[in-house]
Design an enzyme around this catalytic site. Structure first.
Site, PDB file in Angstrom:
ATOM      1  N   ILE A 182       0.837  -1.191   0.000  1.00  0.00           N
ATOM      2  CA  ILE A 182       0.000   0.000   0.000  1.00  0.00           C
ATOM      3  C   ILE A 182       0.875   1.245   0.000  1.00  0.00           C
ATOM      4  O   ILE A 182       2.040   1.202   0.398  1.00  0.00           O
ATOM      5  CB  ILE A 182      -0.952  -0.012   1.227  1.00  0.00           C
ATOM      6  CG1 ILE A 182      -1.983   1.122   1.159  1.00  0.00           C
ATOM      7  CG2 ILE A 182      -0.169   0.037   2.539  1.00  0.00           C
ATOM      8  CD1 ILE A 182      -3.085   1.003   2.214  1.00  0.00           C
ATOM      9  N   CYS A 183       0.309   2.338  -0.480  1.00  0.00           N
ATOM     10  CA  CYS A 183       0.949   3.653  -0.427  1.00  0.00           C
ATOM     11  C   CYS A 183       2.197   3.691  -1.322  1.00  0.00           C
ATOM     12  O   CYS A 183       2.132   3.402  -2.507  1.00  0.00           O
ATOM     13  CB  CYS A 183       1.267   4.005   1.025  1.00  0.00           C
ATOM     14  SG  CYS A 183       1.688   5.746   1.323  1.00  0.00           S
ATOM     15  N   ALA A 184       3.354   4.013  -0.761  1.00  0.00           N
ATOM     16  CA  ALA A 184       4.587   4.078  -1.549  1.00  0.00           C
ATOM     17  C   ALA A 184       5.175   2.707  -1.833  1.00  0.00           C
ATOM     18  O   ALA A 184       5.967   2.542  -2.777  1.00  0.00           O
ATOM     19  CB  ALA A 184       5.620   4.928  -0.812  1.00  0.00           C
TER      20      ALA A 184
END
Length: 469
Positions: A182-184
């Site tokens: 998730i995210c970066a």
């Protein structure tokens, strides 16, 4: 440490569940949602050859489950145990890590939180100190049903540079078991490892340019060939529940979503405010968040994360004899100081997190009781979420005030209860239903302290939908 919101300025992506076609005719009776087919952006999912079932849909109703300190529903306990690895490192995004762990443990998964650092204790991206269960080296010979990577910077880089984690995750993909990020983390961690090849992927908007253009998808959740990816802290519940659905099935994911109050029905307003007063200061606001064994980690970490992103001076204080507390779903959190030391300062706002066992322990703290009484007498702000409005009620701090609380205890409040809204403000008292609604609770506090523009900016960094006005 600098938070993600200070370096990312993405466009927020709508965080909502589409109505099921089969429920469209009766949508007014109960909100419905699908965890793996989101309405936010184009959704293009490759056909999965794994146990993941990305086309399944779930229907949810308004939660009435009590606040629970246990980890699973009865449905989950009848299924074979599932082993999950969640690695963390210096600068891991704490909301993402804790929500993933919390939700999966509630579903009955055996979750191991492993540090990629030489030590078990890490400081997350917004300053929360977490303690892992073990080191990543001890996990090298284990087989996991799922490896789930939280994001955050520099946390995603720390995960990327861990050879042991790369080996574990690569083996996970090679042996066709589930993995996610998730995210970066999809762009910063999985991409350099070669684990995004021919898989449609999403990630935080600030890192989308790093993904191969043909395979990049602007959606909150993406499931492709055993890989699940998502966008940021604001989509962590959808990400975690999608993983639960793939591991345990629809019914378990539905039950967990209900218990977490994950119901994004438009009929549920974000906030209602009564006896409006300004919350403004000529200094950086200082906020006290007392914690105890049994406090709900989702609530603690979400409030701390969001307020620190908004540049609030947050002090997390333990009412226990140690600064380390064991939260309701087994997450180990290190407070900034003990409550006795914290009491030497004055706070502009005191917020009580929930969790049934944690709320009881907070209620027994004489130091905290005195701080709350002083807060009221001085006309300063205080609030509570989930089961903790019950503490304010028992101490006479909700007299004449409108409030809300978790559905399991809201009937026990003798003051005027406001139903059908996530956050209630009455003058200088603020309350919330807790769990997933705490994101809105914290953003409302930011809005009251600094204005709507600051709250919206923080929400964009979270990839969380927030009103334009």
């Amino acid at each position: 440490m600098e938070s993600l919101s200070s370096i990312l300025s993405p466009t927020a992506v709508k965080f909502s569940y589409p109505m099921l076609a089969s429920m469209a005719a009766s949508a007014a009776t109960a909100p419905s949602f699908s965890l793996t087919s989101m309405a936010s952006g184009q959704r293009r999912t490759a056909t999965s050859k794994h146990s993941a079932k990305p086309t399944k849909t779930l229907s949810a109703t308004t939660a009435t489950n009590p606040v629970s300190s246990t980890t699973s529903t009865s449905t989950a306990t009848s299924l074979p145990p599932k082993k999950v690895l969640v690695p963390i490192g210096l600068g891991t995004e704490e909301m993402e890590a804790v929500i993933i762990v919390d939700v999966l443990r509630r579903a009955g998964a055996d979750v191991t939180v492993a540090s990629v650092e030489p030590q078990l204790q890490i400081e997350a991206s917004c300053g929360t100190k977490l303690v892992a269960d073990t080191s990543i080296s001890s996990c090298s010979d284990q087989i996991f049903d799922l490896v789930a990577l939280p994001g955050g910077m520099p946390g995603s880089v720390r995960l990327r540079d861990c050879a042991a984690l790369q080996k574990i995750t690569s083996k996970q993909a090679e042996e066709r078991r589930l993995y996610g990020a998730i995210c970066a983390a999809p762009a910063v961690t999985l991409l350099p490892w070669g684990l995004l090849r021919r898989r449609q992927t999403t990630c935080h908007p600030a890192f989308m340019h790093k993904l191969p253009t043909f395979w990049a998808v602007k959606s909150n959740i993406q499931v492709s060939e055993g890989l699940t990816t998502s966008r940021g802290p604001g989509t962590s519940y959808v990400f975690a529940l999608c993983l639960v659905e793939q591991l345990f099935g629809e019914s378990v994911a539905k039950g967990i979503g209900e218990s977490l109050l994950v119901c994004l029905d438009d009929d549920n307003s974000r906030r209602e405010e009564f006896n409006k007063v300004e919350w403004s200061f000529d200094h950086i606001p200082r906020v006290l968040i007392p914690v105890a064994n049994g406090s709900e980690e989702i609530e603690v970490v979400t409030i701390v994360d969001i307020l620190r992103r908004a540049k609030v001076d947050v002090v997390v204080a333990s009412v226990e004899k140690s600064v380390q507390i064991l939260a309701s779903q087994g997450t180990k959190i290190i407070a900034d100081k003990l409550i006795g030391v914290a009491a030497e300062l004055t706070y502009d706002l005191i917020i009580l997190p929930g969790g049934t066992a944690g709320a009881e322990r907070l209620n027994k703290s004489r130091i905290l009781k005195n701080l709350l009484k002083e807060q009221e007498l001085a006309g300063r702000i205080y609030g509570a979420v989930c089961s903790s409005p019950g503490i304010l009620h028992r101490q006479g701090l909700l007299k004449g005030k409108k409030a809300t609380a978790h559905p399991s205890i809201v009937s026990k409040l003798t003051n005027e209860v406001v139903n059908g809204t996530k956050v209630v403000i009455d003058g200088k008292v603020i309350t919330s239903r807790g769990l997933s609604t705490v994101t809105d609770f914290a953003l409302v506090i930011v809005s009251k302290l600094f204005g709507h523009a600051r709250a919206r900016s923080v929400a964009e960094g979270l990839v969380y939908e927030y009103p334009r006005s």
